[in-house]
Design a protein around this motif. Sequence first.
Motif, PDB file in Angstrom:
ATOM      1  N   VAL A 174       1.047  -1.219   0.005  1.00  0.00           N
ATOM      2  CA  VAL A 174      -0.127   0.030  -0.090  1.00  0.00           C
ATOM      3  C   VAL A 174       0.747   1.240  -0.160  1.00  0.00           C
ATOM      4  O   VAL A 174       1.417   1.580   0.865  1.00  0.00           O
ATOM      5  CB  VAL A 174      -0.935   0.013   1.267  1.00  0.00           C
ATOM      6  N   ASN A 175       0.879   1.980  -1.091  1.00  0.00           N
ATOM      7  CA  ASN A 175       1.603   3.193  -1.177  1.00  0.00           C
ATOM      8  C   ASN A 175       3.097   3.169  -0.945  1.00  0.00           C
ATOM      9  O   ASN A 175       3.427   4.039   0.007  1.00  0.00           O
ATOM     10  CB  ASN A 175       0.941   4.564  -0.164  1.00  0.00           C
ATOM     11  N   ASP A 211       4.576   5.073  -4.763  1.00  0.00           N
ATOM     12  CA  ASP A 211       3.386   4.999  -4.448  1.00  0.00           C
ATOM     13  C   ASP A 211       2.930   3.717  -5.246  1.00  0.00           C
ATOM     14  O   ASP A 211       2.138   3.522  -6.016  1.00  0.00           O
ATOM     15  CB  ASP A 211       2.350   5.992  -5.197  1.00  0.00           C
ATOM     16  N   ASN A 237       0.984   0.077  -5.286  1.00  0.00           N
ATOM     17  CA  ASN A 237       0.035  -0.401  -4.539  1.00  0.00           C
ATOM     18  C   ASN A 237      -0.168  -1.603  -5.205  1.00  0.00           C
ATOM     19  O   ASN A 237      -0.527  -1.537  -6.689  1.00  0.00           O
ATOM     20  CB  ASN A 237      -1.203   0.316  -4.905  1.00  0.00           C
TER      21      ASN A 237
END
Lengths: 241, 247, 352
Positions: C16-17, C30, C32
């Motif tokens: 996640v990020n 970033d 994901n």
Amino acid sequence: MIKFFVASVFIFLYLPIFYVIVASFFDVKGFTLKWYEQLFQSKAIIVAFYNSLTLALISTAISVILGTLAAYSFVRYKMRSESLFYTPIIIPEITEALSLLLFYNLLSFPMGFYSVLLGHTAFNVAFVYVIVRARLEGFQRSLEDASLTLGANEVQTFLKVTLPLSMPGIVAAALIAFTLSWDNFIKTAFTTGPGFQTLPLIIWAQAARGVVSPSLNALTSLVLLVSLLMAYLYVRLSRKT
Amino acid sequence: MRFLSLPAIAYLLVLFYLPFLIVIFYSFGFPNEFTVGNYEIVTNPIFLKVFLNSLLIAALTTVICLILAYPVAYYIALKSEKKNLLLMLVILPFWINFLLRTYALMTILSPLGMMFTFQAVIIGMVYDYLPFMILPLYASLEKINRSQLEASYAFGATPLKTFLKVTLPLSKPGIVAGVILVFVPSLGEFVVPAMLGGTVATVGTLTWDLFLRYHDWWRGSALSVIYIAIVFFSLYLYIKRAGKLEL
Amino acid sequence: MKLIPYRMVKTAVELVNVCKKYGNFCVLTDINLSIMEGDFFSILGPSGSGKTTLLKIIAGLLYPDSGKVYMYDRDCTFLPPYKRNVGVVFQDLALFPHLNVFENVAYGLRIRKLPEKEIKEKVYECLYTVNLDPEVFAKRKISQLSGGQQQRVAIARALAIEPSILLLDEPLGSLDLKLRQHMISELKRIQRKVGTTFVYVTHDQTEALILSDRIAVINCGKVEQIGTPVEIYEKPKTKFVAEFIGEMNFIQAKREGEYFLSEIGPIKLRDSNGADKILLALRPEKVVIDPKNTRNVFRGRVDEVTYLGSQISVKININGFIIKSLQPSTIKVREGEEVLLGFREEDVLTFT
């Protein structure tokens, strides 16, 4: 022509060493071990032998531990200011020796076994660092990563991967450190105190007067052969790896 | 785990760098009043004579070592079939202290009646320092490709011309390294002149005497600082040219 | 509300990020992505795209500067590698040169202090899995093995710890073509056999397309697209993916009423998401020679024909613009010949 020249140079390099060793096994009548027997009848020489050996062993142990740990952390963490370890190798021995003399004197540090030991070790730490470092740089970082991913923590990885793989370098460094301390003369002469003798100091005390004697030949050969033994072990080790 | 390097760093700071700082202090009169008087030793005619003497010994040693070492290094690097063995024979003397090697030489010089002369000192110096010249020369000659030499022959160059135009220029870094490795330490050499030289005085024997015989630590320190300055200056020159120091 | 799939599939890895910087340089921005349990998941990108950094973050050999790493819904962002139970096959294999084959494979098991009997059983099982006969190879030194055998030992060693995820960092890069093709089918077989989640890092699109259930294409530290091989190939979302995977013809075009004016002439398209200037992309195999029933037909000259066995590659020159096309060998065209070519509207991809 060039072959002859090269051979002459090597004879020049090795004839004296060869001669002193051979001469120590002969007297006018022929082969004998009596010069060596004489050596070990002298209490002073036995004590000095013991001193030299203890000095070399302890100095090697300390410098191998300190130097290896330092090499490990410098290589792994890409630390700077490495020249810290190179200067002691570049500086002439006599300068290092006299600076230690002034230092001990200023602190009123008692001159003897410990002052000599501390001095020998300073130089050896730097040497061990340089040799072990070269070895550590030689193997891939991913080996340690692999060990970590297989479940070994940092300490286990160091003990099971890093240490065994750098062992040839560490042993080589130990052999060199031992030899440097074993037959050291100048630093010992500057940092020793009354009553603390090593074999090189005894050789110096007689040889400085220009005296060549069969018993001195034996003593020199004894010290020399130990150094050569270390060199031989070193060569065998580097052949293997 | 950076802290693992701390014991070694601390050890060297206390037992190598700090004592060295003390030498500099002593050279300026410590623990008495500050003075530069100790450096006036350089204007002393006796010192000058000793210094010139050392310079002469170091220069002669370097030149003779170079003359003897070059063919040996050349042979090992480019001609020999027993490279490893010969290389080992060059490296082996590094394992033996000068004291022992000089004594070994004494056992030869003494029966010949050559002790305590200037010549004995030079022979001793060359004997001790020769490996320090062979090794860097070998290292630079070894990098020369045999095909580079063959190319030169192929273009019709004579062996002598090939040597002068190809081999010699390519081995220049080795020559510079060897000269520094021999000249700088031999300038301050103590063991050889002390054992073989009799009355021959050098920077090395003067340092020894000032410290261990006359206990004149202040002038001894000044002398050492000057010597160290020469060492660092030579290394600086070398590193500036070669880019880095190879040990 | 969370949608519950018809089959309970767990998420093995979820990023996640995730961001990672080296100095001022952003290696990952970033990121994901989620990887399902049992998947063969590939991270595909050119060299320097940050894929190895991504792998190291999943393995715990690097920690992200920001963002989270979950494994089976557990936050593992800063969990050290030795607590993750993630197997890694390194690019340089990283086999321990001071240990023999058996001890290499047994390494993780000895760390876990399993009884000797279990260790032996597991090591033999893993060696059999990678098709190395333990009776022959167990006592061998690493240096006595061929490149392909070393590869197998590295995989066996990583599998021995029964990892919840197996990461492979370009493991086939050092092998020659033939061995690589063989190892590709081997990897697929091994993954089917052990059923472990495989995360495979590669710059080789062919490997990724053949092996993967799903692929994440990354470039310059960013995820460009995540999807099945078919999605990635047939429906690339960005120009980079279209260009990086397979061959592609790119044609610049400008809206002009109902048509798009392009370097090869006016093109009629069904959908054009309203943009005025667009980039058209067309796979060579979608180019049809002598088309029937298509609105977009162009006349060109055959510049070059290359015989590829079952197919031929034909380069067609339309007003100086070269269109690459791939045709079955049954089609006969000669260099210098004039041909008509066309394509179906739905085969044209558009990028703005």
